[in-house]
Design an enzyme around this catalytic site. Structure first.
Site, PDB file in Angstrom:
ATOM      1  N   HIS A  17       1.021  -1.329  -0.343  1.00  0.00           N
ATOM      2  CA  HIS A  17      -0.258  -0.178   0.090  1.00  0.00           C
ATOM      3  C   HIS A  17       0.840   1.148  -0.047  1.00  0.00           C
ATOM      4  O   HIS A  17       0.578   2.285   0.759  1.00  0.00           O
ATOM      5  CB  HIS A  17      -1.075  -0.370   1.079  1.00  0.00           C
ATOM      6  CG  HIS A  17      -1.798  -1.287   1.392  1.00  0.00           C
ATOM      7  ND1 HIS A  17      -3.389  -0.412   0.610  1.00  0.00           N
ATOM      8  CD2 HIS A  17      -2.274  -2.286   1.292  1.00  0.00           C
ATOM      9  CE1 HIS A  17      -4.091  -1.726   0.668  1.00  0.00           C
ATOM     10  NE2 HIS A  17      -3.386  -2.794   1.018  1.00  0.00           N
ATOM     11  N   HIS A 106       1.084 -16.306   8.040  1.00  0.00           N
ATOM     12  CA  HIS A 106       1.177 -15.040   7.236  1.00  0.00           C
ATOM     13  C   HIS A 106       2.557 -14.667   7.482  1.00  0.00           C
ATOM     14  O   HIS A 106       2.567 -14.893   8.836  1.00  0.00           O
ATOM     15  CB  HIS A 106       0.431 -13.730   7.268  1.00  0.00           C
ATOM     16  CG  HIS A 106      -0.247 -13.083   5.676  1.00  0.00           C
ATOM     17  ND1 HIS A 106       1.243 -11.988   5.770  1.00  0.00           N
ATOM     18  CD2 HIS A 106      -1.161 -12.639   5.020  1.00  0.00           C
ATOM     19  CE1 HIS A 106       0.596 -11.311   4.466  1.00  0.00           C
ATOM     20  NE2 HIS A 106      -0.583 -11.532   3.987  1.00  0.00           N
ATOM     21  N   ASP A 366      -7.381 -12.313  -2.434  1.00  0.00           N
ATOM     22  CA  ASP A 366      -8.027 -13.963  -3.521  1.00  0.00           C
ATOM     23  C   ASP A 366      -8.490 -14.838  -2.703  1.00  0.00           C
ATOM     24  O   ASP A 366      -7.626 -15.265  -1.756  1.00  0.00           O
ATOM     25  CB  ASP A 366      -6.697 -14.286  -4.088  1.00  0.00           C
ATOM     26  CG  ASP A 366      -5.981 -13.009  -5.269  1.00  0.00           C
ATOM     27  OD1 ASP A 366      -6.893 -12.966  -6.217  1.00  0.00           O
ATOM     28  OD2 ASP A 366      -5.116 -12.128  -5.289  1.00  0.00           O
TER      29      ASP A 366
END
Length: 419
Positions: A17, A106, A366
């Site tokens: 980002h 993650h 996704d």
């Protein structure tokens, strides 16, 4: 590190980002026609928001060449490229429970452990957004490979969850012995693969089943993994650097550097471990197209990168033996895990050690990465091949400046090889 390659060197930058992502590419041959139009098609294939089966993040991913070309011609100097992040939403990650939890599976926790700080939004450098620089760089590599060698690289989705295009059977534990698969890798094109967007599995029944599988998990705020298969055609024989930089080792390095990748197999892969050597071995035969003394040579062939006189009757090796290409098609498969960020409530610990926490992740993600991983797999394959070819071309050019050997077995071998 953020740099890949030795002769054709790519350094990527950017987080999920931040204002932009991109790359610096060093080692691009001078004098090649190159504009954004050569690069944009692969960027568009990789971009998010292509369908309801991918993240809804809407990025156009328009590439801008910043340096290294003039009037559409490469100068041989570093090429800088950037893509601006337009649909960035750091607020999706801040001021919520996601600030408190490292997301299960993650990279939040490991980045925090390594650097003592992490990007608070979207995974930072561990996000697949980083791969934009790889895809942009590889578009340059692919243009050179096509012009200089006629090399073609095509990838497609070969499985989602337990749905396989070529499921293993007792007769064909690996696709390397399946006539339908072997025929496919001879002819498959990117245009054909893209007829099956958004899945990019060039088989109507399999693509339909894969789509339903992804929708099933998406509708439950969950995710699912899968595999991508890739074929590289027209690679000259003799490419690869034993012992530690074997071509399959470099391909494995490249593929396992892609976010969410979990496995790599080349040729017959793990299925080939289930058959005896008498079946698995690839016998040598004469190549059907024999080189002729009157056939005009390309620049690459003049450097010694010739079409081989021999080929193999079968190709369980996947075009590589002893870490060196043998001239047959190189093919391999890459496994991708289910995306780690999901909306399902998960019991997990907070950063400060509270083990009774519950995380329901927010943001746009996704449900399955494999459809968008296809151009990324192609990209990393191109970066490996161009680097290996440049290494071999440097070797052949250096050798060509020496006087020919006489009265040695090496000289005799050179005569046999036409050197």
């Amino acid at each position: 590190m953020s740099t890949f390659g030795t002769f054709f060197k790519v350094t990527t930058y950017g987080e999920s980002h931040c204002k932009s992502v991109g790359c610096i590419v060093d080692g691009v041959p001078p004098g090649m026609v190159l504009t954004e139009d050569d690069i944009q098609p692969q960027m568009t294939r990789r971009r998010p928001g292509q369908s309801k089966l991918t993240t809804p993040r809407d990025e156009k991913d328009r590439v801008e060449i910043q340096s290294g070309t003039e009037f559409g011609i490469t100068l041989g100097t570093p090429i800088g490229m950037l893509v601006r992040n337009q649909d960035q939403r750091p607020k999706d990650y801040g001021g919520s429970t996601m600030d408190l939890f490292p997301r299960p599976s993650h990279a939040d926790w490991t980045y925090q452990e390594k650097y003592g700080v992490k990007a608070s939004s979207g995974g930072g450098r561990s996000s697949a957004r980083e791969t934009i620089g790889r895809v942009a760089a590889s578009a340059i590599a692919e243009k050179y490979l096509a012009l200089a060698h006629g090399i073609e690289i095509v990838a497609w989705v070969s499985s989602v969850g337990d749905v396989h295009q070529f499921p293993p059977t007792a007769e064909h534990p690996t696709p390397s012995s399946n006539p339908e698969f072997l025929s496919m890798i001879n002819t498959i094109t990117r245009n054909k693969v893209d007829e099956f967007v958004p899945l990019r599995c060039p088989h109507t029944d399999s693509a339909s089943k894969m789509a339903r599988k992804i929708e099933e998990f998406r509708d439950k705020n969950d995710s699912i993994g899968g595999t991508v298969t890739c074929v590289i055609r027209n690679v000259p024989s003799g490419i690869g650097e034993p012992c530690f930089d074997k071509i399959e080792a470099m391909l494995a390095h490249a593929m396992l550097s892609i976010p969410a990748s979990k496995g790599f197999e080349v040729g017959s892969g793990f299925g080939g471990c289930e058959v005896p050597g008498s079946i698995h071995n690839d016998p040598f035969v004469l190549a059907t197209e024999q080189p002729s003394d009157s056939t005009p040579q390309t620049g690459a062939q003049r450097l010694g990168l010739k079409k081989p006189k021999l080929t193999t009757k079968t190709n369980n090796s996947g075009g590589i033996q002893g870490g060196i290409t043998n001239g047959a098609h190189i093919y391999f498969r890459v496994g991708f895990k289910p995306p780690a960020t999901i909306g399902v409530a998960q019991k997990t610990a907070t950063y400060d050690g509270d083990i009774d926490g519950v995380l329901e992740a927010k943001g746009r993600h996704d449900p399955c990465v494999v459809p968008r991983a296809v151009p990324i797999v192609e990209a990393m394959a191109a970066l490996v091949v161009i680097d290996a070819l440049m290494a071999q071309q440097a070797r052949e050019q250096t050798r060509s400046l020496l006087p020919p050997l006489k009265h040695t077995s090496s000289a005799k071998q050179q005569e046999v090889n036409g050197v």
